[in-house]
Scaffold this motif. Structure first.
Motif, short mmCIF file in Angstrom:
data_model
loop_
_atom_site.label_atom_id
_atom_site.label_comp_id
_atom_site.label_asym_id
_atom_site.label_seq_id
_atom_site.Cartn_x
_atom_site.Cartn_y
_atom_site.Cartn_z
N MET A 146 14.05 46.71 50.22
CA MET A 146 15.38 46.87 50.78
C MET A 146 15.41 47.89 51.91
N ILE A 147 14.80 49.06 51.67
CA ILE A 147 14.82 50.12 52.68
C ILE A 147 14.01 49.70 53.91
N ALA A 148 12.86 49.05 53.67
CA ALA A 148 12.01 48.64 54.78
C ALA A 148 12.72 47.65 55.69
N GLN A 149 13.39 46.68 55.10
CA GLN A 149 14.07 45.68 55.92
C GLN A 149 15.30 46.26 56.62
N THR A 150 15.95 47.24 56.01
CA THR A 150 17.05 47.92 56.68
C THR A 150 16.55 48.64 57.93
N ALA A 151 15.40 49.32 57.79
CA ALA A 151 14.82 50.03 58.93
C ALA A 151 14.40 49.06 60.03
N VAL A 152 13.81 47.93 59.65
CA VAL A 152 13.40 46.93 60.63
C VAL A 152 14.62 46.38 61.37
N PHE A 153 15.68 46.09 60.64
CA PHE A 153 16.89 45.52 61.25
C PHE A 153 17.48 46.45 62.30
N PHE A 154 17.55 47.75 61.98
CA PHE A 154 18.14 48.71 62.92
C PHE A 154 17.11 49.27 63.91
N GLY A 155 15.85 48.86 63.77
CA GLY A 155 14.83 49.31 64.71
C GLY A 155 14.47 50.77 64.56
N LEU A 156 14.46 51.30 63.34
CA LEU A 156 14.18 52.72 63.12
C LEU A 156 12.80 52.89 62.49
N PRO A 157 12.01 53.81 63.01
CA PRO A 157 10.70 54.08 62.39
C PRO A 157 10.90 54.70 61.01
N VAL A 158 10.12 54.26 60.04
CA VAL A 158 10.26 54.75 58.67
C VAL A 158 8.88 54.93 58.07
N SER A 159 8.76 55.90 57.18
CA SER A 159 7.48 56.17 56.52
C SER A 159 7.38 55.37 55.23
N TYR A 176 18.18 60.16 67.14
CA TYR A 176 17.61 61.12 66.20
C TYR A 176 18.46 61.23 64.94
N GLN A 177 19.77 61.20 65.12
CA GLN A 177 20.66 61.30 63.96
C GLN A 177 20.45 60.11 63.02
N GLN A 178 20.30 58.92 63.58
CA GLN A 178 20.05 57.73 62.75
C GLN A 178 18.71 57.85 62.02
N ILE A 179 17.69 58.29 62.73
CA ILE A 179 16.36 58.40 62.13
C ILE A 179 16.35 59.44 61.03
N VAL A 180 16.94 60.61 61.29
CA VAL A 180 16.96 61.67 60.28
C VAL A 180 17.75 61.22 59.05
N ALA A 181 18.87 60.51 59.29
CA ALA A 181 19.66 60.01 58.15
C ALA A 181 18.82 59.08 57.29
N LEU A 182 18.01 58.24 57.92
CA LEU A 182 17.14 57.34 57.16
C LEU A 182 16.08 58.11 56.40
N TRP A 183 15.44 59.06 57.07
CA TRP A 183 14.37 59.82 56.43
C TRP A 183 14.89 60.66 55.27
N VAL A 184 16.06 61.28 55.45
CA VAL A 184 16.62 62.13 54.39
C VAL A 184 17.18 61.26 53.25
N GLY A 185 17.76 60.13 53.60
CA GLY A 185 18.36 59.28 52.58
C GLY A 185 17.35 58.49 51.76
N THR A 186 16.19 58.23 52.34
CA THR A 186 15.18 57.41 51.65
C THR A 186 14.80 57.94 50.27
N PRO A 187 14.51 59.24 50.10
CA PRO A 187 14.15 59.72 48.75
C PRO A 187 15.25 59.48 47.72
N PHE A 188 16.50 59.67 48.12
CA PHE A 188 17.61 59.51 47.17
C PHE A 188 17.88 58.03 46.87
N VAL A 189 17.91 57.21 47.92
CA VAL A 189 18.17 55.78 47.71
C VAL A 189 16.99 55.14 46.98
#
Length: 394
Positions: free
Chosen positions: A327-340, A136-149
């Protein structure tokens, strides 16, 4: 031999999974990748829906395993090491699919990753599973970081492309080279030494026995090759070449969407398939076909919503939006994290628009969209937990 009731519930769960795949294809994965290109008038809405379906299918088969495994067994932990039951998987998929489909038909992009994650966690906890806090921590970090990155990289890229001191063929050619380096290190099924996932740069380096240094050299050569081709094309054809590069970027994002979003549709089925000898590639193919069907039948409405309602983009701002999306999409795919993908594209569009003076993004539209994302996560979790608990009592 599998009991008839077990086989019957699996069929129902598979039907729910296909419905979910259709809803995803009609929504996030089918609409967002080519929305900037449509906004820049580089491709029509109907053609965008057609190509995004094909590319999403390829991405699902070649890159879908990582996110599928996370959704299937990484969101809730069970003491026996198992996963969701057939009934739980069906409830989770139907709950998420109804929410996503509602977004498709009302014209507001619902974040698929939020709804599926919430629904799967909800039914999993109702089954007696334990929260997977590290995941959950990894997923939330991705979701929160996506708007800024996403918005930050898009803003910087758009500013670079608007700089008068740097010729356009050099700036776009350099960005194309960066994309080439990234693409050389993206993992695809079948390129690994044992037939598993592997990067093109690693596969070529292994062929020539180059080791780690060989991988870096291959990445650099491929990046320079892509940069040179795009530089020459822009020098010779100007704006037409920009639009071609824009379409290529849209295709890469569509491919990445398939690799990520298919896991949201078929992940809950994985624990059920342990009883059967079904290859993962066949499951990914089935999910990819569902994405394709959704892209061809339902995506045009959402493509129009994102491309016209959020912003009117030119080729340069569209390129600036798609590069961080890839970039963000492939990062999520590599780590296996669901992303919007709705979240990725929308904030990338905002970032690229800010570099040009703000664009025509509707504040009211964005407010309703963000509210829908947050509400969909909580609503899916609550419905998943409540519906499964009620069914269990009955």
């Amino acid at each position: 031999m599998v009991a008839g009731s077990t086989l019957g519930t699996l069929v129902i769960a598979a039907a729910a999974s296909l419905f979910m795949a259709w809803a995803i294809g009609a929504g996030s994965s089918g609409s967002t990748p080519f929305a900037p290109a449509v906004g820049a008038n580089a491709i029509s809405v109907m053609r965008a829906g057609f190509f995004v379906g094909i590319l999403g299918l390829l991405g699902a088969v070649l890159q879908g395993a990582n996110v599928t495994e996370t959704v299937g067994s990484g969101l809730v932990l069970f003491p026996d090491g198992g996963g969701l039951s057939a009934i739980a998987a069906t409830i989770a998929l139907l709950t998420a699919a109804v929410l996503v489909a509602t977004g498709v038909f009302t014209g507001y992009p619902i974040a698929t990753a939020f709804t599926v994650t919430g629904a799967v966690v909800g039914v999993g906890l109702a089954m007696g599973g334990q929260p997977a806090w590290p995941k959950y921590q990894q997923i939330v970090a991705l979701w929160v970081g996506t708007p800024f990155v996403g918005s930050g990289v898009a803003y910087a890229t758009a500013r670079l492309l608007r700089t008068e001191n740097v010729r356009e063929r050099l700036s776009i050619g350099g960005l194309a080279g960066l994309v080439g380096v990234l693409l050389a290190n993206v993992e695809f099924t079948g390129l690994g030494p044992d037939g598993g996932p592997g990067a093109l740069s690693v596969a070529l380096a292994r062929t020539f026995e180059g080791g780690t240094g060989g991988r870096a050299l291959v990445s650099l050569v491929l990046g320079l090759l892509v940069a040179t081709l795009v530089w020459y094309d822009i020098r010779e054809h100007g704006e037409r070449a920009q639009r071609r590069f824009l379409l290529v970027m849209g295709g890469l994002v569509a491919f990445s969407a398939g690799g990520s979003q298919v896991g949201l549709a078929i992940g809950p089925l994985l624990p059920l398939l342990d009883t059967f000898t079904v290859p993962i590639v066949a499951v990914l193919l089935g999910g990819g076909i569902g994405l394709l069907a959704g892209s061809w039948t339902g995506a045009p409405r959402m493509i129009k919503a994102l491309s016209q309602d959020y912003s009117s983009l030119g080729p340069r701002r569209s390129i600036a939006a798609l590069i961080p999306s890839f970039m963000i999409a492939q990062t999520a795919v590599f780590f296996g994290l669901p992303v919007s993908f709705n979240e990725i594209i929308v904030f990338s569009i905002i970032g690229s628009g800010a570099a040009a003076g703000g664009g025509s993004v509707s504040g009211e539209k964005m407010g309703k969209t963000v509210l829908a994302w947050v509400a969909s996560l909580g609503l899916a979790l609550g419905l998943g937990y409540g519906v499964f608990s009620a069914v269990a009592i009955l």
